[in-house]
Design an enzyme around this catalytic site. Structure first.
Site, PDB file in Angstrom:
ATOM      1  CB  SER A 176      18.199  63.905  29.929  1.00 43.19           C
ATOM      2  OG  SER A 176      17.222  64.167  28.957  1.00 43.19           O
TER       3      SER A 176
ATOM      4  N   GLY B 167      14.483  61.788  32.100  1.00 44.05           N
ATOM      5  CA  GLY B 167      13.220  61.148  31.758  1.00 44.05           C
ATOM      6  C   GLY B 167      12.181  62.144  31.287  1.00 44.05           C
ATOM      7  N   GLY B 168      12.651  63.290  30.804  1.00 41.14           N
ATOM      8  CA  GLY B 168      11.730  64.269  30.242  1.00 41.14           C
ATOM      9  C   GLY B 168      10.749  64.867  31.234  1.00 41.14           C
TER      10      GLY B 168
END
Length: 452
Positions: free
Chosen positions: A194, A111-112
């Site tokens: 991620s 989710g960055g």
């Protein structure tokens, strides 16, 4: 209801007869006005206590997440969760009525570093645990400025890498207590996608954590550590925004809504980036004394065939060529504006330079021979939403959530089910045996296993 006795305390969960779930276990101590800007502290308060772990607890403060709603079968989705700074909870999933000592998988969400949480529908590990006798743990860690701003640059009594400290405490809690749930504290796999993968890469640089885990699965994310100098510049900018928009307010009196607003202003002032500019991320720290090259444990890495397609969906979503070049330069990626004019060009550059090259570079330089590489190719060009194998799509298959595909107008077929079951089987195999059931990565052949 299902009950586990832990060092004189009791943790109650829920069970459907097949799967036991323990939801919202506090792995770290709650915050106050000052400690919210510091490293979290491990929660040892289980003895002689009762923990009701039958429902999910608040998630980290964050902006609305449209992707979470897309990758969900729930009607309310993201907005059904309460946000609160006291969000450091973990969730344990295991098969009911199994006496075996189980391998443990701890999942780090992406989710960055500004979005995500451990109770999102996409990360519900029910189908993994249903098919394989392993324990899967999901958890929350602090996000955005609260998790990854260098607060020590604003006040020396505060810390930086606070979100990383949360992750460390989650691992320590698992090490101390997972045996009471039938898990093996000497066989723990870290799995992340991620920003979750980038988080694990940061932890891999901290040798003192080696006791707490034994192998890693890194999906679609190689780490660009933030330098302390850049982190201080960002903190100074954030401080200016505080003084501009909340003059006279102390840091302790800022609400999490205030901080989310400041994050939005911070992002706007830096310019459009399509989430490619990771403003908040792990900062290089003196405790990161090991290079990734010297990491000694088994490593699995993967990427999707068209990672960049989720960042630049179409021509209307492109960055200007000059801005795209600026963003790439933040990570020492030097490209020509002429090669970044169309959506397809930008998508391909993101896939190549953000994901493929960093993954291959890492595997080529890491010294351990126990390493594997895979690429996720599944897509359906004639479908509405799954035309290419974009970033995040593989998680649907790793977690067995093919119902998310049907919710989004795609009729699954047998080969889709077979692929998901193969990926879940490989995950469990790696968790059990510290290897994949296919050949390791070789530098000379660059052997890549294909999921399709």
């Amino acid at each position: 209801m299902v009950e586990v006795n832990v060092k004189g305390g009791t943790i109650n969960g829920i069970s459907d007869g097949q799967i036991d779930r323990f939801l919202g276990i506090p792995y770290a101590q709650p915050f106050n006005a000052t400690s919210r800007f510091k490293h979290s502290q491990l929660n040892h308060g289980i003895s002689n206590s009762y923990i009701d772990a039958r429902k999910v607890q608040p998630i980290p403060p964050q902006p609305y997440n449209a992707l979470e709603d897309f990758f969900s079968t729930q009607q309310n989705g993201f907005n059904s969760f309460i946000q609160n700074e006291n969000c450091l909870y973990l969730n344990i999933w295991r098969k009911s009525c199994s006496s075996k000592i189980k391998p443990v998988v701890v999942y780090f969400y992406g989710g960055g570093f500004t979005q995500g949480h451990g109770t999102a529908d996409l990360y519900n590990p029910y189908h993994i645990v249903e098919h394989e006798d392993i324990i899967v743990i999901t958890f929350n860690y602090r996000l955005g400025a609260l998790g990854f701003l260098d607060w020590s640059a604003l006040d020396p009594q505060f810390d930086y890498n606070n979100g990383l400290s949360d992750q460390m405490n989650a691992l320590k809690w698992v090490h101390h207590y997972i045996e009471y749930f039938g898990g093996d504290p000497n066989n723990v796999t870290l799995m992340g996608q991620s920003a979750g993968s980038m988080s694990i890469l940061a932890l891999m640089q901290i040798p003192e954590l080696d006791t707490y885990y034994h192998k890693v699965m890194l999906l679609s994310g190689a780490l660009f550590n933030e330098t302390k100098e850049n982190a201080q510049l960002k903190a100074n900018h954030f401080s200016t925004l505080i003084n501009t928009y909340y003059p006279g307010k102390s840091l302790e009196s800022l609400t999490h809504e205030d901080i989310l607003r400041l994050m939005d202003l911070h992002e706007s002032e830096r310019g459009k980036s399509r989430s490619l500019d990771l403003i908040y991320r792990p900062i290089q720290s003196p405790i990161m004394t090991r290079t990734i090259d010297d990491f000694p444990k088994p490593v699995f890495m993967s990427f999707t065939n068209s990672e960049g397609d989720i960042y630049i969906e179409n021509e209307s979503r492109t960055l200007s060529p000059s801005r795209f070049v600026e963003v790439m330069k933040l990570y020492d990626i030097d490209i020509s504006k002429n090669h970044a004019r169309t959506a397809q060009q930008q998508r391909e550059l993101i896939t190549q330079y953000y994901f493929i090259e960093p993954a291959i570079h890492l595997l080529q330089h890491i010294h351990t021979p126990h390493k594997w590489l895979a690429r996720f190719d599944w897509c359906r060009p004639n479908s509405t939403h799954f035309k290419t194998a974009y970033h995040i799509l593989d998680i649907v298959f790793w977690f067995g959530h093919l119902d998310i595909l049907t919710t989004n107008q795609y009729d699954i077929i047998k080969s889709d089910i077979d692929l998901s079951q193969r990926m879940i089987s490989d995950l469990a195999y790696f968790a059990r045996y510290s290897e994949m059931p296919w050949s390791p990565y070789q530098r000379d052949t660059q052997s890549t296993f294909i999921y399709k």
